[in-house]
Every structure is written in structure tokens, then in C-alpha cells.
Design a protein around this motif. Structure first.
Motif, PDB file in Angstrom:
ATOM      1  N   MET A   1       0.845  -1.195   0.000  1.00  0.00           N
ATOM      2  CA  MET A   1       0.000   0.000   0.000  1.00  0.00           C
ATOM      3  C   MET A   1       0.880   1.244   0.000  1.00  0.00           C
ATOM      4  SD  MET A   1      -3.038   1.104   2.672  1.00  0.00           S
ATOM      5  CE  MET A   1      -4.163  -0.162   2.097  1.00  0.00           C
ATOM      6  N   ARG A   3       2.422   4.790   0.862  1.00  0.00           N
ATOM      7  CA  ARG A   3       2.574   5.479   2.145  1.00  0.00           C
ATOM      8  C   ARG A   3       2.028   6.902   2.042  1.00  0.00           C
ATOM      9  NH1 ARG A   3       6.775   4.414   5.931  1.00  0.00           N
ATOM     10  NH2 ARG A   3       6.425   5.625   7.828  1.00  0.00           N
ATOM     11  N   LYS A 242      -4.010   1.334  13.208  1.00  0.00           N
ATOM     12  CA  LYS A 242      -3.328   1.662  11.953  1.00  0.00           C
ATOM     13  C   LYS A 242      -3.998   0.952  10.779  1.00  0.00           C
ATOM     14  CE  LYS A 242       1.080   2.101  14.417  1.00  0.00           C
ATOM     15  NZ  LYS A 242       2.469   1.596  14.568  1.00  0.00           N
ATOM     16  N   ALA A 246      -5.846   2.837   7.620  1.00  0.00           N
ATOM     17  CA  ALA A 246      -5.455   2.527   6.236  1.00  0.00           C
ATOM     18  C   ALA A 246      -6.672   2.157   5.403  1.00  0.00           C
ATOM     19  CB  ALA A 246      -4.425   1.410   6.222  1.00  0.00           C
ATOM     20  N   GLU A 252      -1.183   3.892   3.547  1.00  0.00           N
ATOM     21  CA  GLU A 252      -0.575   3.445   4.791  1.00  0.00           C
ATOM     22  C   GLU A 252      -0.162   4.658   5.620  1.00  0.00           C
ATOM     23  OE1 GLU A 252       3.435   1.193   6.486  1.00  0.00           O
ATOM     24  OE2 GLU A 252       3.108   1.373   4.316  1.00  0.00           O
TER      25      GLU A 252
END
Length: 504
Positions: A1, A3, A242, A246, A252
């Protein structure tokens, strides 16, 4: 994914809030010491709201110890997601107020240069109560604290060493500015200390007396340390958080923060150099913060700590878990109503029953997993302002304080580091943890396992901690008797039965 970063902002899911300003135009006007989750969901969010019209107020975020937050946010250009959690779901927004990131031990010269920059007008702090190296009972600097001893001896340079404490860094920055012919920055404490502006000012003056006695008079005249009241519940970020972020933003994010919808910031309006236009974005700029601060410390923080110690003893993981049980809710409602609220005198227009009801609703938010263990940390630093000030007022008025005494007793029982029944050990995170272990060992009884204690002996040991209880409370038979009664019930009957008893 992919960032999260400046380059990937355009890939955010359309429903996700994001900076509405040009981040390249943002300059640093604030240095913040203590780059934790609370700061990023509170002060940084208020600053972020100002940047579209006043881009000179970007933040340099400073970690005084660990590089973890810097390492998580630097690849993201300082961007992170603030997820607001309620029963309706999660609402994410990407914030961009962090313009630069510094880890003090890794780049101390850069931190000195930043503190001494003419563009910097404010240095703010969230370093927790213990970060001020003060004696909780007196509010004065603890001159024997190892970090203070080190900082007084060092010269804030590569040859003689750099500071370790927040107080040492503040003073090094002030001295560097003075040498450059600049006025002092305003120091904005955002921690839960009594009269936090005056408290930080006094600790700094105490430090100056040790470090640079010739500059004490200058500091007394020059220092501006407005008081604040801060209020927002911000749990520590977990791996599951987290993953959830996401999923919502489509990118991310290594270090998001999760928080509640409610946020309050009351600030004494005393900024000689300048300040952001916070009052246009929900901040209350006040002449006197003390009534708001006392209200919050005693009603929110005192209740929160009581819930944390009792919840941990009862085996509840989160504050919401405790509030789902009727005896807990009744206990905290009555604690605030009957023992705390009568000690408060508020300005016209402040509705204490409404504030109490809002707190009960916030504590019960099932989407906000605020762990009782996290809140229970560093109790020796928190107890004096969260519970004991209220106790003293109740004693002075000749009024009962049984629920407050239960909160104190629950802290003592939690601080033994042994679970109810099984006696299984757990880590007590507190500057006085080693002393607690000695007190617990001295109060163990020969039957009943590792978690069995002589309540009277245990309480007497804790009463000897003058940094927590001062000289007065251990000598007051009303106080000691009430705490011992509560601790005896906790030790004999366990937390749940004790809570049911006190909840009536």
C-alpha cells in the motif's frame, strides 16, 4: 500500500479531510517538546486549522527521548491521520501542521538553533507530569533529579554536553535567544499540572537559580508562561488502529492518532511576541484559566484515574468497559456530584451538571479504547492534583470524601503490582515503582498467596511517601482512617464487591 506523504495526498479517498493550504508555504513558529499522541490530536489540530490564513505557525515537533515518532512520521513529511471515533463510526482527517521533526539526542545542535530562531514565538510542551522534574507535593524543582543534576553541569554544547530534561532544553533555548539579542519565546504548557503556567515558570526559575544565578532577575522579568486547560481523550495508537485508518484513507499511515469528537482548549491570553488566531477556531482565550483547570483536573482527571485503578483491579481493559457496569457508573457519577462539584466555583454560564453528564457520556464511548493501564501510569505524579487537592478541600470544610478515599486506596492496591486472587505480577510504570515494590513486600501476609496484603500496613507505608501526600494528610486521622477502610475492603473483598458497596 502506498505510504501517506505530500506526494500521495492526491490519492486519499475523497471523503478524507486534508490540508486546505500550501504546505510549502508553511514556516515554523512553534517548537513543541513531547511529540506524543495527545499533542497531535489537540494543539497540532488547532494549529492546523489556522494555517490556511496564517502559515507562519507551523510546528517543529521534538521527541526528547525516543526516535519512534520521528521515524514513523518523517517518511510521511510529517503528515498523519487524526481519526475521530464515535458511535457513528470513524471520521479521518489528515493534518499537516508538523513542518519538521527533531529527536533531541540525535541532533541537539539543530534543536538549539530552532529554539533560537527569530521566527519561533512559542515553545509548547506535553511531556507528562513527570517530565517537569518537580516535587509533586511542593510544585518546586527537584534539584536531586538525575536529569537536572546532569543539565546543571552541562553547557548545552558539543564539548560539555546537551540537556536531557525539558526544563534544561527550555533554559538552553532562552539563553541562546538572549545571546542573540532576541526576546524570550512564550512557554505554553499543555500538561495536567495545577496552575500549569505558573508551575512551569517556578520550576524554570528554580533551575535558573542552580544553573545561571546571575540570570534569575532577567528570567523573572522576561518569562511569559500562560496557563492552559486542555481536554481531549487520546488513547495510545494500536496496530489495529493503523489497519483501520489505512482502510478508511486508502494509504498506509505508520503513526495515526485516534480520538473522541470532544475537544476543549482554554488559554490565558498572554503572548508578548504573537500567537495563532486560535480564538477563531474554537479555543477559549481567557483572563483566568484556573477555574476551568480545576474543574477539569478534579472532575475529568480525578474520575479517570479512579476508574483506571479500580478498572485495572477488576480486570477491565478499557474505561468504556468499566462504564458499561452500573456500579462503576454510579460511583463516578456520585463522586463528581457529591464530593468534587461542591469544591468548584465557576464563572457564570458554566453548567457543572451538564459537564458531568458530558464526561459520563465520553467515558462510555465504546469506540474509544482508552486502556485503564495506560491511564494508571505515573500515579505518584498524578494523585496530588487529581484527587488529593479535592480531599484537602473536603477536609477543610468538614465534609465526607469516602469515594475520593476509595480512589486513593485503589491506587495503593494497584501500585503493589499484584493481581487480585492470583497474585500474578504486572509492571507498574511509575518513577517510584521500586519504592512501591518494597512497600508491597513489607505488607504481604503469610497466607493468601502473593496478592494478599495487610491493608493497614500497606497504607501506612504509602502514607510515608511525602512527595505524594505531603506532611499534612498522613497526620490527619480522618484521611488515613477513610483510606484504610477502603483499602481493607479492596484487599479482603476485591474490587467489584468494594465498588458495589461504595456505589450503594
Amino acid at each position: 500500500m502506498t505510504r501517506l506523504s505530500d506526494a500521495s495526498l492526491g490519492l486519499l479517498a475523497p471523503s478524507v479531510g486534508r490540508p486546505d493550504y500550501d504546505r510549502s508555504a508553511v514556516s515554523i513558529g512553534i517548537v513543541h517538546l513531547g511529540l506524543g499522541a495527545f499533542h497531535r490530536a489537540h494543539l497540532a489540530a488547532y494549529v492546523d486549522a489556522c494555517l490556511s490564513k496564517t502559515p507562519e505557525w507551523g510546528i517543529c515537533g521534538v521527541s526528547l527521548r525516543s526516535p519512534a515518532t520521528r521515524d514513523g512520521l518523517a517518511p510521511q513529511d510529517g503528515l498523519y491521520t487524526m481519526g475521530v471515533q464515535s458511535a457513528a463510526g470513524l471520521e479521518p482527517r489528515v493534518l499537516g501542521a508538523l513542518k519538521d521533526l527533531v529527536v533531541a539526542p540525535d541532533d541537539p545542535a539543530k534543536l538549539i538553533a530552532c529554539l533560537a530562531s527569530p521566527d519561533v514565538k512559542i515553545v509548547s510542551l506535553t511531556v507528562t507530569e513527570k517530565g517537569y522534574c518537580r516535587d509533586p507535593a511542593t510544585g518546586r524543582l527537584d534539584a536531586t533529579h538525575p536529569d537536572i543534576v546532569h543539565d546543571v553541569a552541562c553547557g548545552a554544547d558539543a564539548e560539555s554536553g546537551y540537556p536531557r530534561s525539558a526544563i534544561g532544553w527550555l533554559w538552553a533555548g532562552l539563553v541562546a535567544r538572549r545571546a542573540a539579542g532576541l526576546g524570550p519565546f512564550t512557554i505554553l504548557c499543555c500538561d495536567n499540572l495545577p496552575s500549569n503556567g505558573a508551575t512551569v515558570r517556578q520550576v524554570l526559575l528554580d533551575y535558573a537559580g542552580l544553573k545561571d544565578p546571575d540570570l534569575v532577575a532577567w528570567a523573572e522579568e522576561a518569562l511569559a508562561c500562560p496557563s492552559t486547560m486542555v481536554d481531549r481523550i487520546v488513547p495510545a495508537t494500536q496496530d489495529a488502529d493503523k489497519a483501520e485508518i489505512a482502510k478508511h484513507i486508502g494509504l498506509e499511515d505508520a503513526w495515526p492518532v485516534l480520538t473522541e469528537p470532544f475537544s476543549q482548549f482554554v488559554v490565558e491570553d498572554h503572548f508578548p511576541l504573537a500567537r495563532p488566531p486560535w480564538d477563531a477556531h474554537g479555543v477559549t482565550m481567557a483572563r483566568d484559566v484556573e477555574p476551568f483547570e480545576k474543574m477539569k483536573l478534579r472532575m475529568l482527571n480525578g474520575s479517570h484515574s479512579t476508574l483506571a485503578y479500580l478498572g485495572q483491579l477488576a480486570g477491565d481493559e478499557t474505561v468504556a468497559d468499566t462504564m458499561a457496569e452500573a456500579p462503576f457508573r454510579t460511583l463516578i457519577h456520585d463522586l463528581m456530584t457529591e464530593e468534587v462539584m461542591p469544591t468548584l466555583t465557576m464563572p457564570d454560564g458554566v453548567d457543572l451538571p451538564a459537564y458531568r453528564d458530558a464526561l459520563l457520556h465520553r467515558f462510555s464511548n465504546p469506540a474509544l479504547r482508552h486502556r485503564t493501564y495506560q491511564i494508571a501510569m505515573d500515579g505518584s505524579q498524578k494523585l496530588p492534583q487529581r484527587l488529593l487537592g479535592t480531599v484537602r478541600d473536603r477536609l477543610a470544610g468538614g465534609h465526607s470524601f469516602d469515594r475520593l478515599a476509595l480512589g486513593v486506596a485503589a491506587w495503593m492496591r494497584f501500585a503493589t503490582g499484584r493481581r487480585e486472587g492470583s497474585g500474578e505480577p504486572y509492571t507498574v510504570q511509575d518513577p517510584m515503582a521500586e519504592r512501591f515494590a518494597d512497600l508491597a513486600a513489607a505488607a504481604r501476609v503469610p497466607v493468601g498467596g502473593e496478592g494478599a496484603f495487610d491493608a493497614k500496613r500497606l497504607a501506612e507505608g504509602f502514607f510515608g511517601l511525602r512527595a505524594v501526600f505531603g506532611e499534612d494528610l498522613p497526620r490527619d486521622d480522618r484521611f488515613t482512617a477513610s483510606v484504610v477502610r477502603a483499602l481493607e475492603r479492596l484487599c479482603q473483598d476485591g474490587a467489584r464487591a468494594t465498588i458495589a458497596y461504595y456505589a450503594g
